[in-house]
Scaffold this motif. Sequence first.
Motif, mmCIF file in Angstrom:
data_model
loop_
_atom_site.group_PDB
_atom_site.id
_atom_site.type_symbol
_atom_site.label_atom_id
_atom_site.label_comp_id
_atom_site.label_asym_id
_atom_site.label_seq_id
_atom_site.Cartn_x
_atom_site.Cartn_y
_atom_site.Cartn_z
ATOM 1 N N ARG A 98 0.818 -1.208 0.000
ATOM 2 C CA ARG A 98 0.000 0.000 0.000
ATOM 3 C C ARG A 98 0.858 1.267 0.000
ATOM 4 O O ARG A 98 0.544 2.265 0.644
ATOM 5 C CB ARG A 98 -0.971 -0.002 1.181
ATOM 6 N N GLY A 99 1.977 1.193 -0.722
ATOM 7 C CA GLY A 99 2.793 2.377 -0.928
ATOM 8 C C GLY A 99 3.769 2.707 0.174
ATOM 9 O O GLY A 99 4.390 3.776 0.139
ATOM 10 N N THR A 100 3.964 1.802 1.139
ATOM 11 C CA THR A 100 4.906 2.082 2.212
ATOM 12 C C THR A 100 5.445 0.771 2.775
ATOM 13 O O THR A 100 5.075 -0.309 2.319
ATOM 14 C CB THR A 100 4.238 2.931 3.316
ATOM 15 N N ARG A 552 -2.081 8.464 1.692
ATOM 16 C CA ARG A 552 -2.138 7.381 0.719
ATOM 17 C C ARG A 552 -3.580 6.935 0.528
ATOM 18 O O ARG A 552 -4.359 6.911 1.470
ATOM 19 C CB ARG A 552 -1.299 6.180 1.193
ATOM 20 N N VAL A 576 -2.542 2.820 -6.387
ATOM 21 C CA VAL A 576 -2.070 3.505 -5.184
ATOM 22 C C VAL A 576 -1.629 4.910 -5.546
ATOM 23 O O VAL A 576 -0.918 5.108 -6.542
ATOM 24 C CB VAL A 576 -0.878 2.768 -4.523
ATOM 25 N N ARG A 577 -2.046 5.851 -4.734
ATOM 26 C CA ARG A 577 -1.495 7.198 -4.842
ATOM 27 C C ARG A 577 -0.993 7.602 -3.468
ATOM 28 O O ARG A 577 -1.725 7.537 -2.473
ATOM 29 C CB ARG A 577 -2.519 8.208 -5.346
ATOM 30 N N SER A 578 0.278 7.997 -3.410
ATOM 31 C CA SER A 578 0.912 8.395 -2.162
ATOM 32 C C SER A 578 1.539 9.761 -2.357
ATOM 33 O O SER A 578 2.366 9.949 -3.255
ATOM 34 C CB SER A 578 1.981 7.371 -1.751
ATOM 35 N N ASN A 589 4.340 13.707 -5.096
ATOM 36 C CA ASN A 589 4.142 12.267 -5.218
ATOM 37 C C ASN A 589 5.329 11.511 -4.630
ATOM 38 O O ASN A 589 6.483 11.928 -4.749
ATOM 39 C CB ASN A 589 3.968 11.873 -6.684
ATOM 40 N N THR A 590 5.043 10.380 -4.013
ATOM 41 C CA THR A 590 6.079 9.545 -3.417
ATOM 42 C C THR A 590 6.820 8.780 -4.499
ATOM 43 O O THR A 590 6.203 8.160 -5.371
ATOM 44 C CB THR A 590 5.464 8.560 -2.411
#
Length: 691
Positions: A98-100, A552, A576-578, A589-590
């Motif tokens: 989930r982006g992390t 996120r 996913v957008r972080s 953006n990450t």
Amino acid sequence: MKNKTFHYSALTTALLLSLNPALAETQAGEMLEEINVVGSMNKLDVQPFNQAKSATVLDNQTLTAQGIEKADEIARYQAGFTNQVFGSDTNTNWFRVRGTEASQAIDGMPALSQGFFTPQVEMYGVEGVEVIKGSDSMAFGASNAGGLINYITKRPNKENIGKGEISTHFGNKNQRGIAADYTGSLNSDDSLRYRLVSRYSHADGEWNGTWSENYYIAPSLAWDISDKTNLTVLTSYLKTVGVPSSNFLPQDGTLIPTAKGRISSHANLGDPTQDDEKSISKSVGYEFNHDFGNGLSFSQNYRYQIIDNRHRGAYAYPSGYDANWNPIPLAQSNYEVARAVVYNNGTAKSHSVDNRLSWKYSNEVINNTLVAGMDYRNQKFDSLYTLFGTQGMVNVYDPAASYGTAATINAPRVLIKSRQSGFYLQDNAILWDTIGLSAGVRHDRVRNSELASEQNVRKNHTSYSGSVMYFNDLGLNPYYAYTESFRVPTGLSGNATLYKPNITKQHEVGIKYMPEWVDGTISVALFQAKDKGALVNQGTGATVSSADPIKRKGVEVQANLNVTEKLQTLLAYTYVRSVTENANGSKTNTALIPKHTLSTRVAYQFSDKLNAGVGIRYVGKSVTASGSLYSGYQVPSSTVVDLFARYQITENLAAQVNIDNLGNRKYLAGCDYYCYYAEGISAVGNLSYKF
């Protein structure tokens, strides 16, 4: 409430069946929600597909079929994951959920996690893998915002007594190895059992001159003291030696070609003539369970782990720099960049214990499980460590010319102690076989100390969780969940200070579907999370606690289906957008995290002996880190194809081949301040004999 029944005959099969439809068969009385196994981080003993959260499980059959060699390969066909974000590494597992980052556990107990003291996981010794996606402090307190990954190790099961396996493998990257696994009994009624698992393996890395070699042995003992009392003792020894990967490459020459073209995907900008690593990880622990009767039971898990690690690895800076330390293109620095050296030499020790009482109660209206517990962990890290040794310059197009040059390494002593105690209360209730409710509260007390610099961080924190799920005869079960995670990272930041707490709050809605028209499961989840104090890259590998929150959100779709008796398919899609949001409201953006990923795997049983198929993995565009040489640039998408086949030569002898990235496509796994080439073609053959 719709109950779907399955047949199971082994520990991991019982744990993971709902998400492996190939094993699904009806068997009266063994319902999905009635699975209880040791080594699990699922304290409420609720079958994952009946939980109001994104929980998934992978059994040994799945891991074997996909030819999993490293832990960061487990979820190539699972929604929510971004795998090997820093490319394929000889000594480290890289994935994001989930982006992390996600936390890792072994047999339900938290694994050491601090730099080079994060242990490797020998996948041959793993019976199954549990995954909880998203924040969840209820499992064991300190956890990363991405979720939890729990490796359940092999242990002596009654049904395996007298059975064993010998296997060997070989591959195109000088992969080779041999493994053995046997379970036996020490008395006539099989109440005292043992299991011995061992493996040797070798593989060359993606980068010139790198390699890794593992030696693993894991004896275990199980004792059914009575029909109500059980004790399992688990031990392991893993020695890893080799030349570590140096997969940090400048953006210039990889993402954007220079006048000399692109840097080779096998270029080692470290120094394989001097870089080396030796790590020895030893552990011993036990799982104790006692059933008092009338639904009341007690469980205690304990794990001690010690890691001795020596690591020396040269690495290149992300670019050249001008007089004001602004990044400049390689052409302006004569295609040379400075090299630094990371050095670690020391020992880490960890004690973890978890005590809990469970009470199960049911009548015509309610089926309820209440769990109360306390856990404690004590970790100590004592090492000589630096991230900033120096070793001159390296030409990115001719790195071998600088191998063997003298380095300056001044590594101060770093002595960190971390203690955490947690108290938790969880309840899960199903009303009228229709409405599932759960709630949890947990209070943690943490103290981290760095003795050499006399730094201390103390933090008390209370986390909450709650969910609701609706069960119906259609098998279409919607849910909502609110969860939190809390963690004070161990180690020193890039500013040479102890880290601040990481706190995440997450909302999730979803639906889980067990259709009548096909054998399998389909799930959809939407989540939104906010991270405070998350770790972010400083630019040269060091991390600091983010002063700005990271937000996120995403969508996950997972389908595991037996389309026919012979055709099985997996499909996983993730959006996913972080973004990091600073005080003035601007958003960044990450890096490394693609917005879209899609994978599918199809297997067909051609005959009683032959099963074969194909997998396709698509990773969408991501972006570079803000402030890097090519700040905010897009990293191209990629698609690779995997092939696999398994042939049952005799009843006991089987051959298997797994080919990942069939076309040997050269592409970037991602970029932050650096860029990282993804793994090239990997072809591994395996021959196993079971008796």
